[in-house]
Design a protein around this motif. Sequence first.
Motif, short mmCIF file in Angstrom:
data_model
loop_
_atom_site.label_atom_id
_atom_site.label_comp_id
_atom_site.label_asym_id
_atom_site.label_seq_id
_atom_site.Cartn_x
_atom_site.Cartn_y
_atom_site.Cartn_z
N LEU A 79 0.88 -1.30 -0.16
CA LEU A 79 -0.04 -0.26 -0.15
C LEU A 79 0.78 1.23 -0.04
O LEU A 79 1.82 1.33 0.76
CB LEU A 79 -0.77 0.03 1.02
N TYR A 80 0.50 2.23 -0.82
CA TYR A 80 1.35 3.34 -0.86
C TYR A 80 0.42 4.61 -1.33
O TYR A 80 -0.62 4.55 -1.76
CB TYR A 80 2.22 3.22 -2.33
N PHE A 81 0.89 5.80 -0.50
CA PHE A 81 0.02 7.00 -0.70
C PHE A 81 0.98 7.93 -1.51
O PHE A 81 2.17 8.25 -1.22
CB PHE A 81 -0.32 7.77 0.51
N ALA B 263 -7.32 8.77 6.34
CA ALA B 263 -6.81 7.28 5.98
C ALA B 263 -5.23 6.97 6.27
O ALA B 263 -4.82 6.09 6.74
CB ALA B 263 -7.40 6.89 4.65
N ALA B 264 -4.69 8.01 5.66
CA ALA B 264 -3.04 7.98 5.91
C ALA B 264 -2.61 8.11 7.17
O ALA B 264 -1.95 7.37 7.65
CB ALA B 264 -2.45 9.10 5.01
N ALA C 252 -0.23 5.49 10.10
CA ALA C 252 1.03 6.30 10.46
C ALA C 252 1.91 6.85 9.34
O ALA C 252 2.96 7.34 9.20
CB ALA C 252 1.92 5.35 11.41
N ILE C 253 1.23 7.07 8.19
CA ILE C 253 1.66 7.92 7.07
C ILE C 253 1.37 9.61 7.19
O ILE C 253 0.31 9.79 7.13
CB ILE C 253 1.07 7.38 5.79
N LEU D 268 3.54 0.25 2.73
CA LEU D 268 3.35 -0.57 4.06
C LEU D 268 3.07 -2.04 3.24
O LEU D 268 2.44 -2.05 2.21
CB LEU D 268 1.77 -0.30 4.35
N LEU D 269 3.37 -2.89 3.84
CA LEU D 269 3.40 -4.52 3.59
C LEU D 269 2.30 -5.23 4.66
O LEU D 269 2.28 -5.12 5.80
CB LEU D 269 4.73 -5.03 3.81
#
Length: 207
Positions: free
Chosen positions: A74-76, A148-149, A153-154, A176-177
């Motif tokens: 998952l990436y922002f 959401a981020a 913790a983003i 995130l994995l």
Amino acid sequence: MRALRRALVALGAALLLASCSSGNADSPAATTPPPQLKAASFPSPLDVPKPDLVDLKGQPYDFAQQFRGKVTLLYFGYANCPDVCPTTMADIARAYQQLDEGQRKRAQVVMVTSDPDRDTPEAFGEWLRQFNPDFVGVTGKVDDIVKAAHSVAIGLEAPKANDSGDYEVTHGAQVLLYTPEAKATGYYRSGASSDDMLTDLRALLDR
């Protein structure tokens, strides 16, 4: 004689209990320890992002439902990012493409835009397809995306114009994995290699 018989019965019961205890400890049903991963680990696994957002077709995107049963990266980020986002997505794509066909069916890459006004579903979808047509794009209201981020913790802030008139978009660089249990077990910092991602994807898929 009765005393001897009682002693033997008691000894048999003790051995049975000891055997049951030992059998439970070594039972195949015991929890399998997680594999050693290249990703940096969290003190404790993170849940999926909250709140839910929408996919690029405008349908509700339920993170918990969509993540369960698959290994997920998952990436922002955003399509107009000049450097970090395209580099990161290229590394992710390189790792994903090296999985075999069966593994790819049990893995997924999800990117949430941090710039929903400019990343229209059409533009964002086209940009993602440059890396891999299987990659999933997620969008929504900017306030919901920020929430959401932050829930995972983003670091991310809503896009804004600065004093010079430039358009600023901030976002964390971590990937995130997630395990098939929909838990984020670790993350990759900016610049993490595709080889490390591939190693971890295979480790989780082969459990």
